[in-house]
Design a protein around this motif. Sequence first.
Motif, mmCIF file in Angstrom:
data_model
loop_
_atom_site.group_PDB
_atom_site.id
_atom_site.type_symbol
_atom_site.label_atom_id
_atom_site.label_comp_id
_atom_site.label_asym_id
_atom_site.label_seq_id
_atom_site.Cartn_x
_atom_site.Cartn_y
_atom_site.Cartn_z
ATOM 1 N N GLU A 1 -89.124 -9.580 -64.937
ATOM 2 C CA GLU A 1 -88.112 -8.528 -64.873
ATOM 3 C C GLU A 1 -87.938 -7.824 -66.221
ATOM 4 N N ASN A 2 -88.083 -8.572 -67.304
ATOM 5 C CA ASN A 2 -88.004 -7.935 -68.624
ATOM 6 C C ASN A 2 -89.172 -6.979 -68.842
ATOM 7 N N TYR B 1 -103.326 0.119 -63.725
ATOM 8 C CA TYR B 1 -102.498 -0.114 -62.537
ATOM 9 C C TYR B 1 -101.922 -1.526 -62.516
ATOM 10 N N ILE B 2 -102.746 -2.526 -62.779
ATOM 11 C CA ILE B 2 -102.292 -3.912 -62.693
ATOM 12 C C ILE B 2 -101.148 -4.164 -63.669
ATOM 13 N N GLU B 3 -101.254 -3.596 -64.866
ATOM 14 C CA GLU B 3 -100.202 -3.775 -65.860
ATOM 15 C C GLU B 3 -98.925 -3.030 -65.449
ATOM 16 N N TYR B 4 -99.088 -1.877 -64.817
ATOM 17 C CA TYR B 4 -97.938 -1.032 -64.487
ATOM 18 C C TYR B 4 -97.176 -1.533 -63.262
ATOM 19 N N ILE B 5 -97.879 -1.991 -62.243
ATOM 20 C CA ILE B 5 -97.266 -2.259 -60.941
ATOM 21 C C ILE B 5 -96.247 -3.388 -60.988
ATOM 22 N N GLY B 6 -96.443 -4.333 -61.909
ATOM 23 C CA GLY B 6 -95.504 -5.450 -61.988
ATOM 24 C C GLY B 6 -95.696 -6.456 -60.879
#
Length: 324
Positions: free
Chosen positions: A31-32, A219-224
């Motif tokens: 969440e952070n 994408y992988i880093e952004y999507i969470g």
Amino acid sequence: MRGKVIWAALGAMALVAGCAGLASKREQTAENAHPPIGQFVDVDGTRVHAWVDGSGPDVVLIHGAGGNLRDYTFNLAGKLTNRYRVIAFDRPGLGYTERLPGFGGLGNVDGESPLQQAALLQKAAAKLGVKRPIVVGHSFGGAVALAWGLNAPNDTSALVLLGSVSNPWPGELGAFYDVTGSALGGATAVPLITALAPKSRIEQGVVGVFDPQDPPKGYIEYIGAPLTLRRDSLRANGQQVLNLRPHIVEMSKLYREKLKMPVEIIHGDADTTVPLAIHSEPLSRQLTNAKLTVLPGIGHMPHHADPGSTLSAIDRVATRAGLR
């Protein structure tokens, strides 16, 4: 023998309890790293997370299983805001939208139906001033988009369905959903997955959804994706997917009668997650005002693999609905 079973059960309980602290830490880290990026709308005490930007006719975006609204804000939503007001929602239990009352908690095995999810998001949309939207849904979100149209056929301008679940399927969904959607699995396996799933396994799961394409860079880093591994989200996703088929059986009986609005269907013929032949091809025959576009060689993420086709479908259906 009985003693061995008791000791095994006690050992499993101790393992789960021991993982609780690590699971909580990983949830907080997720969440952070991926905080809410939109606003919150209160719907009868249920908090709904919505991202809103742009101006013009309203376009509502609904994500698929295991996802969140970041799937759209990564790339697609920003390409629409110059001519539409775009509203992307987190579905119940995923991202930062809360579950509906009566769902969730240890021992629960029920998942919110597409009709219930659509009703919640429709109330949130009304509070945001949304009127006669184009509703876009991907995968499970496509089932919710269809439910949106069924709930409000006269107040839905059009639908755009991307690799969407729409019709009953044969066979089982697999062990992952059997475990995460069950009461026992939710209490035992889910905390272990949250606490112990390695980053590499999470990334492999995202890559598998895109197959045969690769996820876009960043994408992988952004999507969470770790947001979906939170215990409550894992249970919500498992329960919703595991309980989906009977709702689809009943919904599919109403398509022809109630869904008269323009519909654009986009589906890759290499999609093995939600197969074209089981879902979108029959749907295109069930709806009287549907246009099916098949994307050769494209898998389950057509809005990323071929975003131009999705953008064209939205513009096309806006014209068909008299919004442009």
